[in-house]
Enzyme design. Structure first.
Site, PDB file in Angstrom:
ATOM      1  N   TYR A 297       0.848  -1.200   0.000  1.00 60.64           N
ATOM      2  CA  TYR A 297       0.000   0.000   0.000  1.00 60.64           C
ATOM      3  C   TYR A 297       0.877   1.240   0.000  1.00 60.64           C
ATOM      4  O   TYR A 297       1.956   1.248   0.580  1.00 60.64           O
ATOM      5  CB  TYR A 297      -0.939   0.024   1.222  1.00 60.64           C
ATOM      6  CG  TYR A 297      -0.235   0.011   2.549  1.00 60.64           C
ATOM      7  CD1 TYR A 297       0.147  -1.190   3.136  1.00 60.64           C
ATOM      8  CD2 TYR A 297       0.059   1.188   3.225  1.00 60.64           C
ATOM      9  CE1 TYR A 297       0.803  -1.214   4.355  1.00 60.64           C
ATOM     10  CE2 TYR A 297       0.713   1.170   4.454  1.00 60.64           C
ATOM     11  CZ  TYR A 297       1.088  -0.040   5.004  1.00 60.64           C
ATOM     12  OH  TYR A 297       1.745  -0.076   6.202  1.00 60.64           O
ATOM     13  N   PRO A 298       0.413   2.289  -0.668  1.00 57.05           N
ATOM     14  CA  PRO A 298       1.097   3.580  -0.613  1.00 57.05           C
ATOM     15  C   PRO A 298       0.493   4.418   0.518  1.00 57.05           C
ATOM     16  O   PRO A 298      -0.649   4.190   0.910  1.00 57.05           O
ATOM     17  CB  PRO A 298       0.769   4.204  -1.966  1.00 57.05           C
ATOM     18  CG  PRO A 298      -0.566   3.659  -2.317  1.00 57.05           C
ATOM     19  CD  PRO A 298      -0.687   2.300  -1.658  1.00 57.05           C
ATOM     20  N   MET A 299       1.251   5.358   1.041  1.00 53.40           N
ATOM     21  CA  MET A 299       0.711   6.201   2.121  1.00 53.40           C
ATOM     22  C   MET A 299       1.340   7.590   2.160  1.00 53.40           C
ATOM     23  O   MET A 299       2.437   7.814   1.650  1.00 53.40           O
ATOM     24  CB  MET A 299       0.889   5.513   3.470  1.00 53.40           C
ATOM     25  CG  MET A 299       2.319   5.327   3.879  1.00 53.40           C
ATOM     26  SD  MET A 299       2.420   4.757   5.608  1.00 53.40           S
ATOM     27  CE  MET A 299       1.868   6.240   6.474  1.00 53.40           C
TER      28      MET A 299
ATOM     29  N   SER B 190       0.222   6.568  13.252  1.00 53.18           N
ATOM     30  CA  SER B 190      -0.764   6.189  12.234  1.00 53.18           C
ATOM     31  C   SER B 190      -2.118   6.823  12.515  1.00 53.18           C
ATOM     32  O   SER B 190      -2.757   7.372  11.626  1.00 53.18           O
ATOM     33  CB  SER B 190      -0.967   4.663  12.205  1.00 53.18           C
ATOM     34  OG  SER B 190       0.109   4.017  11.599  1.00 53.18           O
TER      35      SER B 190
END
Lengths: 256, 256, 256, 256, 256
Positions: free
Chosen positions: D152-154, D230
């Site tokens: 996943y990108p973030m 997060s």
């Protein structure tokens, strides 16, 4: 925080807004014989839907959609999801379907809520006939013959500042009562079908407005936008504009 | 909270921005004869639209769109939605349509609001001729011959902090009056058509700007972005840039 | 609130980022003869663009794009939109176009603003030669030969908390002056072209960065992200990464 | 406000996540001979990538993707963007490519930052061997043989309330240090590759997790979601789930 | 801020919602023989999945989807991702697949969390049989025979004002406990499968509801929307509505 009191609701007919675009390239290229069959089967299907040949009760109507989002809108109201499912698939088996693609759809069910008709929900079947008739007309609405249709789905906001679902019941009822007042000024000019879609489709409600003069619909919605129930709490999806079309005009429609 | 007073509005011509992309692969592969017919029928359609052969009044114009969003923009203004609907479908029956796809569209109606012309709305038909002419020119605008067109749809914000629809009428009128001042500095260089689309399409307004020098349009919009009515309240959709094109140049356009 | 003072701007060349993907399936299936013609006409087109055969001045360059968003980027800078429009369409008439599809594009115009060069804008043509040369180099930039290109469009935020367009002029100028300092540390390693796109495309600016070492570009942008003008006010669109490609290497590129 | 101190970073190998979907219709219709060639060339390509025949160093691995987003993921790590570019295009020249389409991709570069290894960055090459080895293992990671991959990108948030890029350096370092503690509990069960993508792709980082038991990855990420770094600061893109696949199993994979 | 305590979780079967649309154009055009084979192989595949011929345990069921998002939903629950992967690909090798396209999917795993069953997690295997059975029924759920299915993915909000992941454990447990109360009022009418998808797909959970009367599902979800755990913390993805379908009715389904 306490859970807020939900309104009671009563549901009527299931509603499918079935949006289709015409594959004009295929249409232009098709031999006359295939076109004729498409028109014939399309007319049969649409007429049969409008006659509600497939169920004991319900309503259907056909519309020409403006702009690139779709070309045709077939609007179905029926007592069961099975009815809706069958109608949606039956379209695919007409020769007209060869020249169309589904571009969008919306599934909902006509809804009356306890905000408006608290008495009805409390007293049930024994409520007075006027209210019962009113409610019946919203759960099993007769589609008006108006020239113009506007459809859009909407949510009530659940933001940190304005959260519809955290308002006390009475406050919500007041908002909606005031909101309803606006509609009364347009009585005879604009008719609406309110259908709930929580658990059925991506928004919470699907709103369908009918009027002979499109600017009446525009003015009604503009006025509503200044009403706190919209200005604070409404989140809108896409808007679709369409014109009522008689199934027997399908050939004229396709002929340009 | 009280419902805020909406402005009165008057609507004029319906507006369709009809965006099409060219299927260049099909175009390159087509035999000369089909190309010629496409150009001929395309020219006929576009010219006929610009001559308003289909209605008593209205305007149409053709544009070449920059970038990948579309190649052609056909802009129609007509007195009825039926006119618009017919024009949109008639395009599909030209041989040119075989080489195009609808990629986008926007439906709106020219609008004058009571913010600007309170007197007019109060006094109705008896208002002075200057105002009446001004309003007529906005409801039934003559399309300028300018080289450059910029189109974008927009909303007014309904956020928790800045909510256009919860401002008092006079505050909104002030905002818009100041906003309008900017445009005056560009008189003769940039012309605009403001059309309302509440209930018609996904945003609340569609704005079309015309100018011979694209940087005039850019500077006007940049300046406006610092005006509170934009900096606080405007939400923009996509922007389209296009160049005016004479229908008779369609062959040159398609020839590269 | 008062309207904030916009910066003066001066615009130079129009800029088109023309993103194309290769239809590799068609390419593999094509007979040798068609491939050769595609390469030949593609090379001719790209070389001619880079030589600016079509206009008195301007720049063009070709890039191979990494990832699935596109395969080729043809970057054009020209004095007029008509030039840009012609180049975009001319591509479609090459045999190479048969094997490509437009997947994205961005339209903008090189821009210098009064934040940086207040003196220049106040004194006009009589400003000193150093500044004039600097401005000229930004309005009519020479494309560097760097191996790596990064392109992204961006907006300045107009949120309720941080609203660029409601800051006083001097504060904005300070933000941008500090922001510019970061770039100076990368002089000789990273070059940029800043182009405005208000009224032209979906964002307010298009930024193109060039460097031989991609990690220099990454580090510059990372550092900038901690600068308040970015951390508070920047909204980014998609990022595109590409490698400079000589038109004469088109056959090697297509041969894998 | 002052500009916050960015961390120093060191970059290693470029990373391409190359997502492809199988055109199963074409596959079923293809004659045996074409299928065999596709399998053969596909195996050769994938095996050669995994052997890093094309470069002095690097890693590649093949995965079967779950769900409709893609069918294959080919993951490449190489010292230069030119290497990555070549591998991406070489795929298109295999007979397997005829049966695939690129559906997504992500470009990034392995990254170590000064938050974790301040000493290393201050003392440079002379840092102790343990740290140097650790950093080497993150810049030039060996791909584990684990069965399950999650990608996943973030981004880090830049909101008005929680803005990662406006936190003091030490606060960010603390956040990340605590964050890293969680991972240690999963040592031996979950491995990760952290790669930066500012200026390369649409998000700021691409995270790839490996584990034999998918629920270990799920539990690690669930636990991390409660960690302030997060819960306050992470914005996630799409998540991809995939299973490791040996290139020599390509025929079994395609045979169902 | 301190990191909040995550709940313990236990995972059961992996879940794939596999959404497919029918290519009705291809279906209408196909010769009788190909249609028959498609129906035959489709029935075999679906029946075999429902019989769980491929694994020691699990569940599968087939649904007809309402509206344009898809036509078929095949729902699989299996002990391993390898099982799921195989089932997904096996579909592609049936003759039915020629007439379908994957339009969407969702990957998750059944989950029980320590919010509900703190005792179970603390005492492990020795917990009392009632709880153990309850948990088993949620990790390895038997699919009900209900006519109607509603599926949607969801996240818990991580906004600056309402952040689920920054609430103390007990507060979250209270929210969920109250939330669960609503469901009890619908016992016997609505059944649900809750599956976690952090690290597996784009949202954090996938919720599947079953009921014979679609309005029961609607009313349950409407009531839940007023519960603080939803009104403050829920972010919903798309909603899918479907009707249970026996694999042996596939021919009737495709025949319209």
């Amino acid at each position: 925080m306490e859970r807020r009191q939900p309104p009671q609701t009563e549901e009527g007919w299931y509603v499918l807004h079935d949006f289709r675009s015409i594959d004009w390239d295929a249409w232009r290229d098709a031999p006359e014989r295939r076109r004729e069959r498409a028109i014939e089967e399309g007319m049969e299907y649409l007429t049969s839907c409008e006659h509600v040949d497939d169920a004991d009760e319900g309503e259907s109507a056909t519309f020409a959609v403006l702009g690139h989002k779709a070309d045709l809108l077939v609007l179905h109201l029926r007592p069961t999801l099975a009815d809706i499912d069958t109608l949606e698939r039956r379209f695919e088996h007409t020769a007209l379907a060869e020249f169309t693609e589904r571009t969008d759809s919306y599934l909902s069910v006509t809804e009356v809520s306890g905000y408006m008709s608290q008495d009805y929900f409390e007293e049930g079947e024994t409520a007075d006939t006027g209210i019962a008739n009113y409610i019946e007309s919203r759960l099993k609405p007769e589609l008006p013959d108006s020239d113009f249709l506007c459809f859009y789905p909407m949510d009530k906001r659940r933001g940190p500042d304005h959260n519809w679902y955290e308002l006390p019941f009475d406050e919500r009822a007041d908002y909606l009562s005031n909101h309803g007042e606006i509609g009364k000024d347009y009585a005879g000019r604009v008719t609406q079908i309110i259908a709930g879609s929580i658990g059925f489709d991506d928004f919470e409600w699907g709103i369908t407005l009918f009027g002979d003069d499109p600017t009446d619909v525009k003015e009604l919605l503009y006025e509503m936008r200044f009403d706190p129930s919209s200005s604070r709490f409404a989140e809108f999806g896409q808007f679709f504009s369409a014109r009522r079309m008689d199934p027997t005009d399908l050939d004229a429609y396709l002929a340009g």
